[in-house]
Design an enzyme around this catalytic site. Structure first.
Site, PDB file in Angstrom:
ATOM      1  N   GLU B  50      52.097  46.210  39.218  1.00 31.51           N
ATOM      2  CA  GLU B  50      52.568  45.338  40.299  1.00 31.51           C
ATOM      3  C   GLU B  50      52.063  43.900  40.158  1.00 31.51           C
ATOM      4  O   GLU B  50      52.715  42.961  40.620  1.00 31.51           O
ATOM      5  CB  GLU B  50      52.185  45.892  41.670  1.00 31.51           C
ATOM      6  CG  GLU B  50      52.960  47.150  42.053  1.00 31.51           C
ATOM      7  CD  GLU B  50      52.330  48.437  41.543  1.00 31.51           C
ATOM      8  OE1 GLU B  50      51.395  48.375  40.719  1.00 31.51           O
ATOM      9  OE2 GLU B  50      52.784  49.522  41.967  1.00 31.51           O
ATOM     10  N   PHE B 112      48.571  59.151  53.647  1.00 32.59           N
ATOM     11  CA  PHE B 112      48.574  58.997  52.192  1.00 32.59           C
ATOM     12  C   PHE B 112      49.197  57.651  51.819  1.00 32.59           C
ATOM     13  O   PHE B 112      50.281  57.300  52.267  1.00 32.59           O
ATOM     14  CB  PHE B 112      49.370  60.142  51.554  1.00 32.59           C
ATOM     15  CG  PHE B 112      49.474  60.005  50.065  1.00 32.59           C
ATOM     16  CD1 PHE B 112      48.329  60.029  49.266  1.00 32.59           C
ATOM     17  CD2 PHE B 112      50.711  59.816  49.452  1.00 32.59           C
ATOM     18  CE1 PHE B 112      48.427  59.881  47.887  1.00 32.59           C
ATOM     19  CE2 PHE B 112      50.805  59.674  48.073  1.00 32.59           C
ATOM     20  CZ  PHE B 112      49.658  59.706  47.293  1.00 32.59           C
ATOM     21  N   GLN B 113      48.495  56.886  51.016  1.00 27.18           N
ATOM     22  CA  GLN B 113      48.940  55.570  50.549  1.00 27.18           C
ATOM     23  C   GLN B 113      49.199  54.592  51.690  1.00 27.18           C
ATOM     24  O   GLN B 113      50.061  53.726  51.603  1.00 27.18           O
ATOM     25  CB  GLN B 113      50.163  55.691  49.642  1.00 27.18           C
ATOM     26  CG  GLN B 113      49.808  56.437  48.363  1.00 27.18           C
ATOM     27  CD  GLN B 113      50.847  56.319  47.277  1.00 27.18           C
ATOM     28  OE1 GLN B 113      52.039  56.220  47.556  1.00 27.18           O
ATOM     29  NE2 GLN B 113      50.402  56.345  46.034  1.00 27.18           N
ATOM     30  N   LYS B 162      58.720  53.260  56.071  1.00 28.78           N
ATOM     31  CA  LYS B 162      59.740  54.035  55.367  1.00 28.78           C
ATOM     32  C   LYS B 162      60.826  54.564  56.304  1.00 28.78           C
ATOM     33  O   LYS B 162      62.017  54.542  55.966  1.00 28.78           O
ATOM     34  CB  LYS B 162      59.076  55.207  54.643  1.00 28.78           C
ATOM     35  CG  LYS B 162      60.064  56.018  53.827  1.00 28.78           C
ATOM     36  CD  LYS B 162      59.383  57.066  52.967  1.00 28.78           C
ATOM     37  CE  LYS B 162      60.406  57.757  52.073  1.00 28.78           C
ATOM     38  NZ  LYS B 162      59.785  58.785  51.231  1.00 28.78           N
ATOM     39  N   MET B 477      36.073  29.953  27.543  1.00 24.62           N
ATOM     40  CA  MET B 477      35.651  29.028  28.591  1.00 24.62           C
ATOM     41  C   MET B 477      34.300  29.425  29.164  1.00 24.62           C
ATOM     42  O   MET B 477      33.464  28.582  29.469  1.00 24.62           O
ATOM     43  CB  MET B 477      36.724  28.971  29.690  1.00 24.62           C
ATOM     44  CG  MET B 477      36.513  27.863  30.678  1.00 24.62           C
ATOM     45  SD  MET B 477      36.424  26.236  29.890  1.00 24.62           S
ATOM     46  CE  MET B 477      38.089  25.637  30.126  1.00 24.62           C
TER      47      MET B 477
HETATM   48  C1  LIG Z   1      41.007  37.539  36.551  1.00 24.52           C
HETATM   49  C2  LIG Z   1      39.965  36.606  36.081  1.00 24.52           C
HETATM   50  N1  LIG Z   1      38.729  37.050  35.788  1.00 24.52           N
HETATM   51  C3  LIG Z   1      37.782  36.188  35.346  1.00 24.52           C
HETATM   52  C4  LIG Z   1      38.045  34.852  35.213  1.00 24.52           C
HETATM   53  C5  LIG Z   1      36.954  33.900  34.727  1.00 24.52           C
HETATM   54  N2  LIG Z   1      37.323  33.283  33.453  1.00 24.52           N
HETATM   55  C6  LIG Z   1      37.855  32.051  33.357  1.00 24.52           C
HETATM   56  S1  LIG Z   1      38.213  31.601  31.798  1.00 24.52           S
HETATM   57  C7  LIG Z   1      37.655  33.063  31.184  1.00 24.52           C
HETATM   58  C8  LIG Z   1      37.700  33.346  29.720  1.00 24.52           C
HETATM   59  C9  LIG Z   1      39.074  33.492  29.223  1.00 24.52           C
HETATM   60  O1  LIG Z   1      39.039  33.962  27.910  1.00 24.52           O
HETATM   61  P1  LIG Z   1      40.293  33.947  26.974  1.00 24.52           P
HETATM   62  O2  LIG Z   1      41.471  34.452  27.703  1.00 24.52           O
HETATM   63  O3  LIG Z   1      39.963  34.623  25.717  1.00 24.52           O
HETATM   64  O4  LIG Z   1      40.558  32.404  26.752  1.00 24.52           O
HETATM   65  P2  LIG Z   1      39.689  31.262  26.007  1.00 24.52           P
HETATM   66  O5  LIG Z   1      38.864  30.613  27.084  1.00 24.52           O
HETATM   67  O6  LIG Z   1      38.873  31.907  24.963  1.00 24.52           O
HETATM   68  O7  LIG Z   1      40.723  30.337  25.485  1.00 24.52           O
HETATM   69  C10 LIG Z   1      37.175  33.871  32.209  1.00 24.52           C
HETATM   70  C11 LIG Z   1      36.566  35.202  32.020  1.00 24.52           C
HETATM   71  C12 LIG Z   1      39.347  34.426  35.564  1.00 24.52           C
HETATM   72  N3  LIG Z   1      39.691  33.129  35.497  1.00 24.52           N
HETATM   73  N4  LIG Z   1      40.280  35.310  35.957  1.00 24.52           N
END
Ligand SMILES: Cc1ncc(C[n+]2csc(CCOP(=O)(O)OP(=O)(O)O)c2C)c(N)n1
Lengths: 166, 573
Positions: B50, B112-113, B162, B477
C-alpha cells in the site's frame, strides 16, 4: 498573555479531535476548553483559553482557520468581552463553620445548592479570576472535590461571532 | 439510477475524471473491488504494497497536477498507506485515499482489521471523512476531491464502512457542493500589489526565492516573466526546481542545505527577499539566528499560516501564486519606466564573484564512478527532457544539483517528509500519466530496497522505467553526517549483504546492468534508454566516500557554507 478564542465548529463527528489534535501536535497549550451546541444545531461553539505571545496566538488562529470544520473564530480577549466560568465545590459538612461559609458564599455571590449532614455543594459563576479567588478563600474548609467548567465568553461589542454565508 | 454503495464509489471516481486508482484489496474493500470488476472506465492498478500505491498516486499527481487516487482496505491497508499519505501531505500534493472500514455495527469493538483510520491519519491529511450512510458516498467523494485540489492542496482520506458499500441508493453525482466552513482562497488586494511593487523597484540587492507553490499553481510562465522583466536573480527550493530554467543566466541554482554558494550568499546579503510559494523551511534557511540580517521580506503564499511562521515578513500577500504574479506583472508593466537595472549592477557583480567559486565542483576520476557524473550523463542522454523521480539521500541531492530542470512537474521527490522508498512507485505513477516520456528513478541501494517489490507491478503493467541506482554500499547521507559530526563512527550505515541487483531485476522479468567504470557510464545509459519498452535496472557502482557539497551544516547560516575541500574557497576562509 492569556487569550480566549471562540470557535464555531461544524457539528461533525471528529471535529473536536481535530482541534484538540492541532493543539497537541503543534505544542500549543490548552488551559481550558469548553464545547456545546449553539442555537443552530449544526454548529458547536468552542471556547479555548490559552497562553502565548502574539506570534504564537497568530499561528494558533491561522492553523485553526485552516481546519475544514472551523466555520468562524475570534479572539475575544482583544475586544471588550465578558467571560464566565462555573465552579461546583463539594465541602465536608461542618456546622461550626457554616456561618463563616454562608458569609463567604454571599460575598462571592455564590449559592449553596445542596446541603446535607455530611456535605455541602456550592456553586459560583464568574470570571476565572473570581473562581480562583473563591478557591483560595476556601482553604480553611475541607474541600472534597472541585469541578470547573472552563471559561466561555463573548464580546460585548457589536462584533459577534457568526458564520459568513457564502 | 439505483446502485450499490460500491458502484457509487466507482461511478463517482469516473465522474471526477479519474483514470487510474492505485490500490490493494482486502476484506473491507471487497464490494468496491467487485464494482471495479463490473466496469472499464476507471482502471485499478494493483501494486505490491500500500505504500507503493500512495507514492504511485502521488507521482502521478506531481507529474500532472491532477489528484492521485488510492484504494486500500481497513486495518493494515490503512497503516501501510500512512507513510505515503504523510509524504503527500508534507509536499501539499492533491490525493484522495479511499479506505475500506469494518461494518458500521462493528466499529469500536476491535473487530478484525479495524483501525481508527480517521484518527490515525488525522495529523497527516488536509481533511478526512468517515461515511455513515450510502446516500453520503457521492457528496463526500465530491467534497474530498474539492478539498484535495483547491487552496493549498493535500491528501484527503475517505473511510467507508463495508456494509454501506452493499447498501443501495439513487446515484446522483452533485454538480456543486457547499462547505461553508472551508476557507476560500483570499484574493490579493490591489493595494498590496502596489506596495509590493514599490518595494521591489527600490531594491538594490533583491533575490526571488520560489518553492513548490509555484509548481502547484502552474505559475512558471508568470514567474519567468516577472524575473526577466526585473533582471533579478532567482533561486528555487528543492521542491520548486524547474519553475525557472536551470540554464538561464538569472538563475542561481537551488538554495538551502545543499544549494549553491551563490544562492545562499545572495539570500544572506539580500536587502529584499521576494518569497513566492515557499515556506522558509529549516532546510532552506539554516539557523534563523542571523538569517538575512539586512533583508526586508515580501512573502506570497496561498496559505496564511505560513506567513510569519518561521520568518517575520514585512509585506505579505495571500493568494494563489499565479494570480499574484499576474497582478505583479501587470503593475510592473505599468511602471516599466521605473525599472532601473543600474540599481542592481553592483549586486550582480557580487553574485558573479560568488558564482566564480563554482561550488558544485567535484573531482573527476578515471577509475571510480562519481555519482555526479552519472546524473550529468543522464541529463545529456535524455536531453534534459526526462521525468526524474528520486529517493532520499545523497543521490537525491546529486540529482537536484546536476540534472538541470527547465520545466515544472519533471523533478519529483519527497522534499518535506524525506521518504526513502518514494522513487520507484512514484516513477510508476509518472509513467502511467506520460507513457511516451522517459522516466528515470535516481535512487540508492538503501532506498530502492524500501519499495523494491514494485518491480513486479512494473512488470505486470509494462512500465519501462529506468532505475539509476547510485550504489555506494552505504546509507550515504547517514555516512556523510557520521563523517562530519560523529568522528567517522559509521554506526549502522554500511549496507552489507546487498543483493545482486542485476539478477534481482532479471528475476522480476526486467533488464539488469552493472556499470563499474566511468568510461562506461554514458554508453550504458544510451543502451538502456534505447530499450524503449523495457525496464532497465542500472546498478552504478559509485565512489563510496563521495560527499555532497556545498553544505550548510546544522546550526550554521547561509553565509557559513562548507565547500568541497580541495576546491576553490571563499577569500578569508
Ligand atoms: C524511511 C526512511 N528511513 C530513514 C531515513 C533516513 N535517511 C535519510 S538518507 C538515508 C540514507 C539513504 O541511503 P541510500 O538510499 O543508499 O542513498 P545515498 O544517501 O547513499 O545516496 C537515510 C537512512 C529516511 N529518510 N527515510
Amino acid at each position: 498573555m492569556r487569550h480566549i478564542i471562540s470557535v464555531l465548529l461544524e457539528n461533525e463527528s471528529g471535529a473536536l479531535s481535530r482541534v484538540a489534535g492541532l493543539f497537541s501536535a503543534r505544542g500549543y497549550n490548552i488551559d481550558t476548553l469548553t464545547v456545546a451546541p449553539t442555537n443552530d444545531p449544526t454548529l458547536s461553539r468552542l471556547t479555548i483559553s490559552t497562553v502565548g505571545d502574539d506570534r504564537k496566538i497568530d499561528q494558533i488562529e491561522k492553523q485553526l482557520g485552516k481546519l475544514v470544520d472551523v466555520a468562524a473564530l475570534q479572539d475575544i480577549t482583544i475586544n471588550r468581552h465578558l467571560e464566565r466560568e462555573v465552579v461546583l465545590v463539594k465541602l465536608l459538612a461542618n456546622q461550626q463553620s457554616k456561618p463563616k461559609l454562608d458569609r463567604l458564599v454571599a460575598a462571592f455571590n455564590g449559592k449553596l445548592i445542596d446541603i446535607n449532614d455530611t456535605q455541602f455543594i456550592l456553586e459560583l459563576s464568574g470570571s476565572s479570576e473570581k473562581v480562583d479567588e473563591l478557591l483560595k478563600a476556601l482553604v480553611d474548609f475541607e474541600i472534597i472535590e472541585v469541578a470547573r467548567s472552563g471559561v466561555t465568553g463573548m464580546t460585548s461589542t457589536e462584533r459577534a461571532l457568526t458564520v459568513e454565508q457564502p | 439510477m439505483q446502485l450499490t454503495g460500491a458502484d457509487i464509489v466507482v461511478k463517482s471516481l469516473e465522474q471526477e475524471g479519474v483514470k487510474y486508482v492505485f490500490g490493494y484489496p482486502g476484506g473491507a474493500a471487497l464490494h468496491i473491488y467487485d464494482a471495479f470488476h463490473r466496469q472499464d472506465k476507471v482502471e485499478h492498478i494493483l501494486v505490491r504494497h500500500e505504500q507503493g500505491a500512495t507514492h504511485a498516486a502521488d507521482g502521478l499527481a506531481r507529474a500532472t497536477g491532477e489528484p492521485g487516487v488510492v484504494l486500500v482496505t481497513s486495518g493494515p491497508g490503512v497503516t501501510n498507506a500512512i507513510t505515503g499519505i504523510a509524504t503527500a501531505y508534507m509536499d501539499s500534493i492533491p490525493m484522495v485515499v479511499l479506505s475500506g472500514q469494518v461494518m458500521k455495527p462493528l466499529i469500536g469493538y476491535d473487530a478484525f482489521q479495524e483501525i481508527d483510520a480517521v484518527g490515525i491519519s488525522r495529523p497527516c491529511v488536509k481533511h478526512n471523512f468517515l461515511i455513515q450512510n450510502v446516500e453520503d458516498i457521492a457528496p463526500t467523494i465530491k467534497k474530498a476531491f474539492h478539498v484535495a485540489t483547491t487552496g493549498r492542496p493535500g491528501p484527503v482520506l475517505v473511510d467507508i464502512p463495508k456494509d454501506i458499500t452493499a447498501d443501495i441508493a439513487e446515484f446522483i453525482y452533485p454538480e456543486d457542493i457547499t462547505m461553508r466552513a472551508y476557507p476560500p482562497v483570499a484574493s490579493p488586494q490591489p493595494s498590496e500589489i502596489v506596495a509590493a511593487v514599490e518595494a521591489i523597484l527600490n531594491a538594490k540587492r533583491p533575490i526571488v526565492y520560489t518553492g513548490g507553490g509555484v509548481v502547484l499553481a502552474e505559475a512558471q510562465e508568470q514567474l519567468r516573466q516577472f524575473v526577466r522583466a526585473l533582471g533579478y536573480p532567482c533561486t528555487n527550493t528543492l521542491m520548486g526546481l524547474g519553475a525557472y530554467p536551470h540554464d538561464d543566466p538569472l538563475f542561481l541554482g537551488m538554495l538551502g542545505m545543499h544549494g549553491t554558494y551563490e544562492a545562499n550568499m545572495a539570500m544572506h546579503d539580500a536587502d529584499l527577499i521576494i518569497a513566492i510559494g515557499a515556506r522558509f523551511d529549516d532546510r532552506i534557511t539554516g539557523t534563523l539566528d542571523g538569517f538575512a540580517p539586512d533583508a526586508k521580506v515580501l512573502h506570497v503564499d496561498i496559505d496564511p499560516s505560513v506567513i510569519d511562521k518561521n520568518i517575520k515578513t514585512d509585506i505579505s500577500i495571500i493568494g494563489d501564486a499565479r494570480d499574484v504574479l499576474t497582478m505583479l506583472n501587470r503593475e510592473l508593466s505599468r511602471r516599466a519606466d521605473d525599472i532601473n537595472q543600474q540599481l542592481t549592477e553592483a549586486w550582480w557583480q557580487q553574485i558573479n564573484q560568488w558564482r566564480g567559486l563554482n561550488s558544485l565542483w567535484y573531482e573527476h576520476s578515471d577509475t571510480v564512478i562519481k555519482p555526479q557524473l552519472v546524473v550529468q550523463k543522464l541529463f545529456e542522454v535524455t536531453g534534459g527532457e526526462a521525468y526524474v523521480t528520486s529517493d532520499v539521500g545523497q543521490h537525491q541531492m546529486y540529482a537536484a544539483q546536476f540534472y538541470g530542470f527547465s520545466d515544472t512537474h519533471k523533478w519529483i521527490n519527497s522534499g518535506g517528509l524525506g521518504t526513502m522508498g518514494f522513487g520507484l512507485p512514484a516513477a510508476m505513477g509518472v509513467k502511467f500519466a506520460h507513457r511516451d516520456a522517459d522516466v528515470a528513478c535516481v535512487t540508492g541501494e538503501g532506498s530502492i530496497q524500501m519499495c523494491i517489490q514494485e518491480l513486479a507491478t512494473c512488470q505486470q503493467y509494462d512500465l519501462p522505467i529506468k532505475v539509476i541506482n547510485l550504489n555506494n554500499r552505504y546509507l550515504g547521507m547517514v555516512r556523510q553526517w557520521q563523517e562530519f559530526n560523529y568522528d567517522k563512527r559509521y554506526s549502522n550505515s554500511y549496507m552489507d549483504s546487498l543483493p545482486d541487483f542485476v539478477k534481482l531485476a532479471e528475476a522480476y522479468g526486467h533488464v539488469g546492468m552493472m556499470i563499474e567504470k566511468p568510461a562506461d557510464v554514458e554508453g550504458a545509459l544510451r543502451e538502456a534508454f534505447a530499450m524503449k519498452d523495457r525496464l532497465v535496472f542500472m546498478d552504478f557502482i559509485t565512489d563510496q566516500t563521495e560527499n555532497v557539497y556545498p553544505m550548510i551544516e546544522a546550526g550554521k547560516g547561509h553565509h557559513e557554507m562548507r565547500l568541497r575541500p580541495g576546491g576553490p574557497q571563499p577569500e578569508g576562509v
